[in-house]
Design a protein around this motif. Sequence first.
Motif, short mmCIF file in Angstrom:
data_model
loop_
_atom_site.label_atom_id
_atom_site.label_comp_id
_atom_site.label_asym_id
_atom_site.label_seq_id
_atom_site.Cartn_x
_atom_site.Cartn_y
_atom_site.Cartn_z
N PHE A 88 70.21 13.59 -20.33
CA PHE A 88 69.59 14.32 -19.22
C PHE A 88 68.84 15.56 -19.72
CE2 PHE A 88 72.42 11.96 -16.31
CZ PHE A 88 71.50 11.62 -15.34
N VAL A 89 69.40 16.25 -20.71
CA VAL A 89 68.70 17.42 -21.25
C VAL A 89 67.37 17.01 -21.86
CG1 VAL A 89 68.79 19.22 -23.01
CG2 VAL A 89 70.82 18.73 -21.65
N PHE A 90 67.36 15.95 -22.66
CA PHE A 90 66.15 15.54 -23.35
C PHE A 90 65.08 15.03 -22.39
CE2 PHE A 90 68.04 14.65 -27.84
CZ PHE A 90 68.44 15.96 -27.90
N SER A 91 65.47 14.51 -21.24
CA SER A 91 64.48 14.00 -20.29
C SER A 91 63.84 15.09 -19.46
CB SER A 91 65.14 12.98 -19.35
OG SER A 91 66.05 13.63 -18.47
N ALA A 115 71.07 -1.74 -15.03
CA ALA A 115 69.78 -2.05 -14.43
C ALA A 115 68.68 -1.09 -14.88
CB ALA A 115 69.90 -2.03 -12.91
N ILE A 116 69.05 0.10 -15.28
CA ILE A 116 68.04 1.07 -15.73
C ILE A 116 67.25 0.52 -16.91
CG2 ILE A 116 67.76 3.31 -16.88
CD1 ILE A 116 69.95 4.40 -15.08
N TRP A 117 67.93 -0.22 -17.79
CA TRP A 117 67.26 -0.69 -19.01
C TRP A 117 66.08 -1.63 -18.72
CZ3 TRP A 117 67.32 -5.74 -21.22
CH2 TRP A 117 66.64 -5.81 -22.44
N PRO A 118 66.27 -2.76 -18.01
CA PRO A 118 65.09 -3.62 -17.80
C PRO A 118 64.00 -2.96 -16.96
CG PRO A 118 66.95 -4.38 -16.48
CD PRO A 118 67.48 -3.34 -17.42
N PHE A 119 64.37 -2.09 -16.04
CA PHE A 119 63.36 -1.42 -15.22
C PHE A 119 62.63 -0.32 -15.98
CE2 PHE A 119 65.91 -3.10 -11.61
CZ PHE A 119 64.89 -3.76 -10.94
N SER A 120 63.09 -0.01 -17.20
CA SER A 120 62.45 1.06 -17.99
C SER A 120 61.77 0.53 -19.24
CB SER A 120 63.51 2.11 -18.38
OG SER A 120 64.11 2.66 -17.24
N LEU A 121 61.65 -0.78 -19.37
CA LEU A 121 60.95 -1.32 -20.52
C LEU A 121 59.51 -0.81 -20.58
CD1 LEU A 121 62.22 -5.02 -20.41
CD2 LEU A 121 62.86 -3.26 -22.07
N LEU A 122 58.98 -0.73 -21.78
CA LEU A 122 57.64 -0.19 -21.96
C LEU A 122 56.60 -0.96 -21.16
CD1 LEU A 122 55.77 1.81 -23.39
CD2 LEU A 122 55.59 0.18 -25.28
N GLU A 151 54.43 3.58 -11.36
CA GLU A 151 54.98 4.14 -10.13
C GLU A 151 56.24 3.39 -9.69
OE1 GLU A 151 51.70 4.13 -7.48
OE2 GLU A 151 50.77 5.90 -8.37
N PHE A 152 56.26 2.07 -9.91
CA PHE A 152 57.47 1.30 -9.62
C PHE A 152 58.60 1.72 -10.54
CE2 PHE A 152 60.07 -2.43 -10.77
CZ PHE A 152 60.66 -2.68 -9.54
N PHE A 153 58.28 1.87 -11.84
CA PHE A 153 59.29 2.34 -12.80
C PHE A 153 59.82 3.71 -12.39
CE2 PHE A 153 58.97 5.73 -16.03
CZ PHE A 153 60.24 5.63 -16.59
N TYR A 154 58.93 4.60 -12.01
CA TYR A 154 59.32 5.97 -11.66
C TYR A 154 60.27 5.97 -10.46
CZ TYR A 154 58.61 10.99 -10.79
OH TYR A 154 58.78 12.32 -10.60
N PHE A 155 59.93 5.17 -9.44
CA PHE A 155 60.76 5.10 -8.24
C PHE A 155 62.13 4.50 -8.56
CE2 PHE A 155 62.26 2.51 -4.66
CZ PHE A 155 62.43 3.50 -3.71
N MET A 156 62.13 3.37 -9.28
CA MET A 156 63.40 2.71 -9.58
C MET A 156 64.26 3.55 -10.52
SD MET A 156 63.59 0.09 -7.78
CE MET A 156 65.15 -0.43 -8.50
N HIS A 157 63.64 4.28 -11.41
CA HIS A 157 64.38 5.14 -12.34
C HIS A 157 65.17 6.19 -11.57
CE1 HIS A 157 65.00 5.87 -16.57
NE2 HIS A 157 64.83 7.17 -16.41
N ILE A 158 64.53 6.81 -10.60
CA ILE A 158 65.21 7.84 -9.80
C ILE A 158 66.32 7.23 -8.97
CG2 ILE A 158 64.89 9.47 -7.91
CD1 ILE A 158 62.14 10.09 -8.99
N VAL A 159 66.04 6.10 -8.33
CA VAL A 159 67.05 5.45 -7.48
C VAL A 159 68.27 5.07 -8.30
CG1 VAL A 159 67.55 3.39 -6.11
CG2 VAL A 159 65.41 4.64 -5.76
N LEU A 160 68.06 4.46 -9.47
CA LEU A 160 69.18 3.99 -10.29
C LEU A 160 69.95 5.16 -10.90
CD1 LEU A 160 67.47 0.92 -11.99
CD2 LEU A 160 69.22 0.88 -10.20
#
Length: 755
Positions: free
Chosen positions: A337-340, A410-417, A425-434
């Motif tokens: 969390f610090v690094f992000s 679930a964060i991993w597949p939704f955050s693939l490059l 924008e889909f990645f950003y939304f799902m990242h916050i939700v997860l």
Amino acid sequence: MSRHLAIGALFAAILPRGAIADGYGLIGWGKTMYDPPCTFACRGVISKCPLLCTPKDSAVNHGSHHNPVSTPPECFTSDPAFLRTMALCINTYCPTSDAPALSKIEDYWYSHLGTGSIGNYQYVPVISYTEALIAAREDERKGVQFPNNTSTSIDEHGNHNMLRARIIRRNGDMNTLPTIKSKQPLNVTSVISASDWKLEYNGLLNFETNEKGHSTYTIILMLIALFLPVILSLLRFVPGLKRSKWWSYFNSVLNYPALWGSNHREPVAMIAGGGLVPTRGQSMYIALISVLNIAFLVGPYVYLSPQRTFGSRSEQNMSVMGCRAGALALGNMVAMFVFSSRNNVLLYITGWSHSTFLLLHRWLGYWTIIQTVLHSILLLAYYNKYGDYASELVRLYWIWGIVGTVAAVAIWPFSLLIVRQKAYEFFYFMHIVLIILFLVGYYYHIWYVFEYRWGYEIWAFIAIGIWGKDRIWRAGQMIYHGWRTAKITSVEGSNSEYLRIDIDGVHAEGVVYLCFPTLGLNFWQTHPFSVVSSFARHGSQQATTTKSILQDSEKQAEAEITIASPNQSDTASTSSVPPAEVVSRASIVIRTRTGITSRLAARLAMAGSELRLPVLIEGPYHSNVSSQLSQCTTLVCIAGGVGITGVLPHLHQFGSPRHGRLYWSMRDTALRSGLATEIADLPASIQVEISAGKRLDIESIIREELAGRTGDGLVGIIVCGPAGLADDVRKHATGMTSRGTTRAPYILIDEAFSW
């Protein structure tokens, strides 16, 4: 009330309301579980034995989740048989084991006798430890024994009533007190066998020792993850190190190159979903964190035998390793969390780029996921083999643990490059939700099994605090800048490939995140752009404006800042002419791609030559490149397309007596025309070579600038442009130095923004 009881009551009364006897913090770091363990072992043997005041068939659990107790605290602190038996046990076994001071025993007596492992001074025994011990010794001296027909009866209130016992005198070495049997009623002063006490003592000591290990190794992992960058960054203060040829050779072999191959910014298809290969320097950090995660997971552990907690070493290993994995996940999580964070203080302390911290953030995220999954799998296997899996499965702590684990995975597949690039924008939304689901699941998983007993919730508070503080700070920046209006126009001659965004009344340097509330459904999202602040003096003074075009950071954009001060002669003008109004403006130029940039282009096409939209501004976030270039005598800037905007600010600051050279390639001349003023304003010591419609010969450029150099001055190489261009510069600069083609000292800076 006796003197000892009065002292105990006073001792409890002067403590802060709600204070607990076990301290605050993590187990082994401010909080104790069983101190001293000999006293807890005594209570552990008899806590399951019904007392005369224990309610019959009570459904209330006065113990912990995995150690239920039906006897309420008030019963433990008032039952004569229990109090005397406890005092006798403590006096028998503590002197030969932990040898605690009398004050520590008394503290235990007034804080834990009623509640067990979690201390609470609210429940004060009716007699002191000394009084209970005196009474127990008296019972031991006289002796108590029951006839064979002695039994218990139940009164009308459902309480146990023991028939009157026949007291006999000691007969030689005959034990005059009964020995406690597990889960059997305790009605008179009794003794605890040495074997039963030893089983409980070893189990408690073994358990707390391993729990301390969980805390210690998690803290070590977190601190190394956070402060290793700080320690490594201190090398930049070593006098003359950057100008050392051997330091350049070291960087060219062990720091700058990609871990394998030549692609660092260019995605590698062999990685599932596409991925970025870290540099060798980044890989050493990743390798160290990975080794620590594995080493701390496999041990060391303590196993004492015989014990009551675990029946075998294999049973303990499955349970304790599962708990250790869960704890290590928390240490990774905090650093992750610090690094992000966009407001990561380590950015300013270390001088490392945000892209580097984001790459390390992803790897810490991988280990958070791995340790979370191992925690779930090992404890599932443990309860399936050694416990009651069916009953655990329906408990709330278990259900919330599943929520947290599934969210983490679930964060991993939704955050693939490939997801970040194709559907940001889909990645950003799902990242916050997860992330929110993960934090909520983790918090309630801890709370429902431990509440606030053992400090595991502290890790949740730290992570939530870091994540929440970053977002509060972002919102505060938006409020500070206020509600602004962005003017969007097309860069002349670019056929709307490039758009200019001008925001009046804003002074910003570096990268800002823009939010267009009226642009679409995802109005709450912010997107990174690089900006330049322009100043215009109105009235009788001459207008002076500095402009810069910057690329949209949405797709690994490269950008930087150019700031121009008003002309000195104008600034120093005159007492007779009133000073003119100074208006600031943030100017941004983006390349039209997908997502927000395509929507801006579409809205502009509908509006005509100019579009005005409300905008909120978060930032700015400054670059640390200037400090890295402070010791350089020569600057070599290599730019591709709109990447020119990432190097122009540094060239403007790199004037005589130092000199530099700009190599700039582009597909067409539209961008060159748009930046003609900025190029013309470069210091005279900067040489410019522009190529339109063809690629730069990177190998020849690097050979000329490094291998063909004379003198010992430090060369700064900055590249800003497409991923392939940046990787070519990295490959040739490191390759020539590592092969010995050149020994010129240099530093390499890749000006890029990535996720």
